[in-house]
Each structure stands twice: as structure tokens, then as C-alpha cells.
Design a protein around this motif. Structure first.
Motif, mmCIF file in Angstrom:
data_model
loop_
_atom_site.group_PDB
_atom_site.id
_atom_site.type_symbol
_atom_site.label_atom_id
_atom_site.label_comp_id
_atom_site.label_asym_id
_atom_site.label_seq_id
_atom_site.Cartn_x
_atom_site.Cartn_y
_atom_site.Cartn_z
ATOM 1 N N GLY A 44 0.815 -1.208 0.000
ATOM 2 C CA GLY A 44 0.000 0.000 0.000
ATOM 3 C C GLY A 44 0.847 1.256 0.000
ATOM 4 O O GLY A 44 0.589 2.200 -0.750
ATOM 5 N N THR A 45 1.896 1.267 0.822
ATOM 6 C CA THR A 45 2.719 2.471 0.912
ATOM 7 C C THR A 45 3.404 2.753 -0.410
ATOM 8 O O THR A 45 3.343 3.863 -0.937
ATOM 9 C CB THR A 45 3.776 2.323 2.025
ATOM 10 N N LEU A 46 4.043 1.749 -0.976
ATOM 11 C CA LEU A 46 4.842 1.993 -2.171
ATOM 12 C C LEU A 46 4.011 2.025 -3.448
ATOM 13 O O LEU A 46 4.134 2.952 -4.242
ATOM 14 C CB LEU A 46 5.939 0.938 -2.294
ATOM 15 N N ALA A 55 0.823 2.425 -3.905
ATOM 16 C CA ALA A 55 -0.254 3.416 -3.998
ATOM 17 C C ALA A 55 0.303 4.813 -4.275
ATOM 18 O O ALA A 55 -0.453 5.700 -4.665
ATOM 19 C CB ALA A 55 -1.093 3.419 -2.729
ATOM 20 N N ALA A 83 -0.258 2.134 -12.587
ATOM 21 C CA ALA A 83 -0.110 1.990 -11.135
ATOM 22 C C ALA A 83 -1.153 1.023 -10.584
ATOM 23 O O ALA A 83 -0.848 0.192 -9.717
ATOM 24 C CB ALA A 83 -0.232 3.355 -10.461
ATOM 25 N N ILE A 112 -0.593 -2.699 -8.672
ATOM 26 C CA ILE A 112 -1.205 -3.075 -7.394
ATOM 27 C C ILE A 112 -1.991 -4.368 -7.536
ATOM 28 O O ILE A 112 -1.942 -5.246 -6.673
ATOM 29 C CB ILE A 112 -2.116 -1.940 -6.879
ATOM 30 N N LEU A 155 -5.805 -3.307 -4.475
ATOM 31 C CA LEU A 155 -5.847 -2.260 -3.468
ATOM 32 C C LEU A 155 -6.686 -2.768 -2.309
ATOM 33 O O LEU A 155 -7.867 -3.056 -2.476
ATOM 34 C CB LEU A 155 -6.504 -1.025 -4.090
ATOM 35 N N VAL A 156 -6.073 -2.915 -1.109
ATOM 36 C CA VAL A 156 -6.886 -3.314 0.036
ATOM 37 C C VAL A 156 -7.802 -2.144 0.382
ATOM 38 O O VAL A 156 -7.375 -1.000 0.418
ATOM 39 C CB VAL A 156 -6.009 -3.713 1.243
ATOM 40 N N TYR A 186 -8.871 8.385 -1.986
ATOM 41 C CA TYR A 186 -7.694 8.944 -2.662
ATOM 42 C C TYR A 186 -8.112 10.095 -3.575
ATOM 43 O O TYR A 186 -7.510 11.161 -3.580
ATOM 44 C CB TYR A 186 -7.014 7.877 -3.529
ATOM 45 N N ARG A 199 2.175 11.591 4.036
ATOM 46 C CA ARG A 199 1.346 10.385 4.111
ATOM 47 C C ARG A 199 1.985 9.346 5.046
ATOM 48 O O ARG A 199 1.318 8.738 5.870
ATOM 49 C CB ARG A 199 1.166 9.812 2.706
ATOM 50 N N ARG A 200 3.297 9.177 4.918
ATOM 51 C CA ARG A 200 3.973 8.197 5.784
ATOM 52 C C ARG A 200 3.923 8.627 7.248
ATOM 53 O O ARG A 200 3.776 7.797 8.144
ATOM 54 C CB ARG A 200 5.423 8.015 5.342
ATOM 55 N N HIS A 203 0.518 7.933 8.548
ATOM 56 C CA HIS A 203 0.420 6.496 8.861
ATOM 57 C C HIS A 203 0.924 6.218 10.267
ATOM 58 O O HIS A 203 0.321 5.478 11.027
ATOM 59 C CB HIS A 203 1.280 5.674 7.894
#
Lengths: 219, 219
Positions: free
Chosen positions: A177-179, A181, B127, B131, B137-138, B147, B189-190, B193
Motif C-alpha cells: 500500500g505504501t509503495l 499506492a 499503477a 497493485i 488495493l486493500v 484517494y 502520508r507516511r 500512517h
């Protein structure tokens, strides 16, 4: 399932599976004879996680081992296990003192609970420095606040969909998800720019047959 | 200002300034003698824009010329001038028919006004395909919707701060903003998280002296 099926379903070559078994990255199957064992979905899941860490995150074997250890050690909280995977995704020189203070203050202003040594703080500081060398973020602190709020919404949705019952699945999810997305978000941002720019600054959009708009609304 | 000051203030070497003048990328100054001219802030701004296009966006001279032409041609709408710069920032193979239909439908669902041949649609399709090859995509369509909404907010704030009165400044802003703000968004974003993970999954945060939290709230 037999080894042949494990190889086929996971898409991992036999030599690689044997190597992971030898190195202890993959847990052994249940022995059914001297040279035979059966495997189950947990083996598929583990091979998928290793593939994600190696191919998506570009981790070396030692880093993969670290992440797997954190997953398996129940005394490590899920937050710390995720943090271990996260830290391996980022790298960069340490922050100088001025940048460290500035980033700490920014996190304080946002009321975000972030470890002071987090590599993402360094990424943020370097990105802001690069923007400053080209005149600074247009819109300034207000736009930065919008960025932070939007990313917090994104992260809420993402963390909310983490499968917490299964630690390995959680780490797989966070790494993928991190990378993976990231380009999704960036492409959506560019598309949103186009949408808003076309509405605000008008002008025809080449290729939208029939619906050409020549008026140029000013906002 | 004299050439010496233009060089100093813009940080562009003399040979480069002369080259841009010769190539018509930089407009001439006002001649004050046979070999002398004066320059003003418009020359500084133009040199800054060329530097942004070359260094930040990595454009070749022919592409830079295309962007400058779009800026100077008043019959081109600001939206199209920005689009010209935007297109130069992205590249990639054309979409196959299935991906094109899927992306067109996605834009339709979002009610986004986007040119069907936009390179960002290709980036998004690629992209999402990457995924999917790792399980999808979870959170699925719901997370994708989050998003899109978050990126639309980001883009609203960004486009809202575009200086529309000055087309060259607008393009500079879009190029710098589009490219250099990307790592800012991804770092935020990180960090978000981490904030959410620490609140949801608990566990101490190493390095926060004194304030270690051993309880692990479940949400």
C-alpha cells in the motif's frame, strides 16, 4: 499441497523455495515421508510477503529477515512491526539540528504522534528545502495544512483497511500500500489539476468531441 | 539593470544568458548603446522559469521552447498553456483499449473533466495494474474514492494559489508545485500512517522521552 503445487501457485521457483526453507525465512511443511512434506496457504502467504518485500520494497535478505522476525515476535506491538517495515522503506542522511527542530514543531502543530527519528521527517525536510530553493511553496503554510489534512484522510482510510488479525498480512498490506499506492495518488493529483484547471481557466479540452467549451470563467 | 546584475541576481552564467538571447528563449533588453542594454524583473522571471523547466522538470530545449510559446500566445488559454507544461512532465506508452475504457469510466464516475489522451491516465492505469498484480488495493473502490477526494482537495488548494495574472509565473508555479510537492505529500502520508498506527495499534514510540505509552488502545 505438495511442493509442485506450492511452486505453481506462488510463482516462486523451486530453487528459491528451497533456499528460503534452508535460511528459515519460510517455515517447514508437515513431513509426510522422509523426502516429502505438505504445505498450506500460510506458505503461499509467506512467499507472497517475501516477494513483496524483495521486489516492491527492494529489501535485502537481512532486512526481510528483520521484518519477518518482528511479525513473528508477539511481544512486538503491531505498530512497531509496521514501523520496522516502514523504516526499511526509507533512507537518507540524518537531519541537521535546525531541520529537526522545525519538523518537530510542524508535527506538534499538526498534533501528530511521530517518532523524532522517523526517516519520513527527513524526507519531508529535504522536500521542503528543495521547494524553498525555487521560491517556496506557493500558498505557503495554508497549502501545507491542506496537504497534511488530505494525507491524514488518506492514511485513515488505509490504516482502517489493514487486516489487524494477521500480522504478516498487515505488513504485506502496508508495504504494498505504501509503495504501490504512491503513483496512484500522484496520478490522481495530476488528473484533479486538469479537472480544476479546465473548470477555472476554461479553454477547450482537445479530444473531447462535441463538448468544447470556449468560455473562460474567471474565479 | 545591467547584464552583470542580471547574471548575479538570476544565478545564470553569462554564456548561458547569451545563448538564450540568441535562441530567442530570453527576450532582448532595451538597448542603451551599441553594445549595452538594460534588463528588468521580467528577465529574472524568465531565467527562473527556464531553470525550473530545465532543472526541475528535466525538459529539453525544444520542450522548453514549446512551453514558452504557449505562454506567450494569448490565443492559447491558460488551461492549455498549463496543459502543455503538464504533458511534458509525463511520458509513457499509450494505453491499451481496455485500460483506456476503464480509466475513462473512472473519470466519468468521479465527474472529472480530463482529456482522454492525458498521460496521467496512463500513469494511473499502470499503477493500478501493478497493485493488482500484488492482490489489489486493500479497501478497494472505497479507498480509491478517498484517494480521489483527497487529491481533489489538494489540487483545489494548489490551483487556487496559481498566480493567474502572470502566465509565466503560473507555469513556473505548476511545474515546481507538481514535481517538488510530490515528495512533500508522500512524506506527510507516511508520517500520518505513523500517527494513526500509533493511536490505533499502540506500542511505545521509541525516542519520545518520558511519554512512553504502554497501553494499546483497540479501535
Amino acid at each position: 499441497m505438495r511442493m509442485a503445487e506450492l511452486i505453481e501457485r506462488s510463482g516462486t521457483p523451486l530453487a528459491t523455495v528451497k533456499y528460503y526453507l534452508r535460511e528459515g525465512l519460510l517455515h517447514p511443511g508437515v513431513a509426510t515421508a522422509a523426502t516429502r512434506a505438505t504445505y498450506d496457504d500460510s506458505h503461499i502467504a509467506r512467499l507472497r510477503l517475501i516477494r513483496v518485500l524483495a521486489e516492491v520494497a527492494g529489501m535485502r535478505l537481512a532486512q526481510i529477515r528483520g521484518v519477518l522476525t518482528a511479525i513473528e515476535d508477539d511481544s512486538v506491538s503491531l505498530h512497531d512491526a509496521l514501523g520496522c517495515a516502514h523504516r526499511c522503506l526509507a533512507a537518507g542522511p540524518a537531519l541537521d539540528e535546525a531541520a529537526r527542530v522545525e519538523m518537530t514543531e510542524l508535527m506538534h502543530t499538526l498534533d501528530w504522534n511521530v517518532a523524532p527519528q522517523s526517516p519520513a521527517l527527513g524526507e519531508l525536510a529535504r522536500a521542503l528545502t528543495a521547494i524553498r530553493s525555487f521560491g517556496g511553496l506557493v500558498g505557503g503554510a495554508e497549502v501545507l495544512q491542506t496537504y497534511a489534512e488530505a494525507m491524514h484522510q488518506v492514511a485513515e482510510a488505509e490504516v482502517g483497511s489493514v487486516p489487524t488479525a494477521d500480522r504478516a498480512a498487515a505488513v504485506t498490506h502496508v508495504v504494498v500500500g505504501t509503495l504501490l499506492a504512491e503513483p496512484v495518488l500522484l496520478a490522481l493529483r495530476r488528473l484533479a489539476h486538469q479537472d480544476i484547471s479546465s473548470r477555472r481557466f476554461g479553454g477547450q479540452i482537445a479530444g473531447t468531441e462535441g463538448a468544447r467549451r470556449s468560455e473562460r470563467p474567471q474565479t
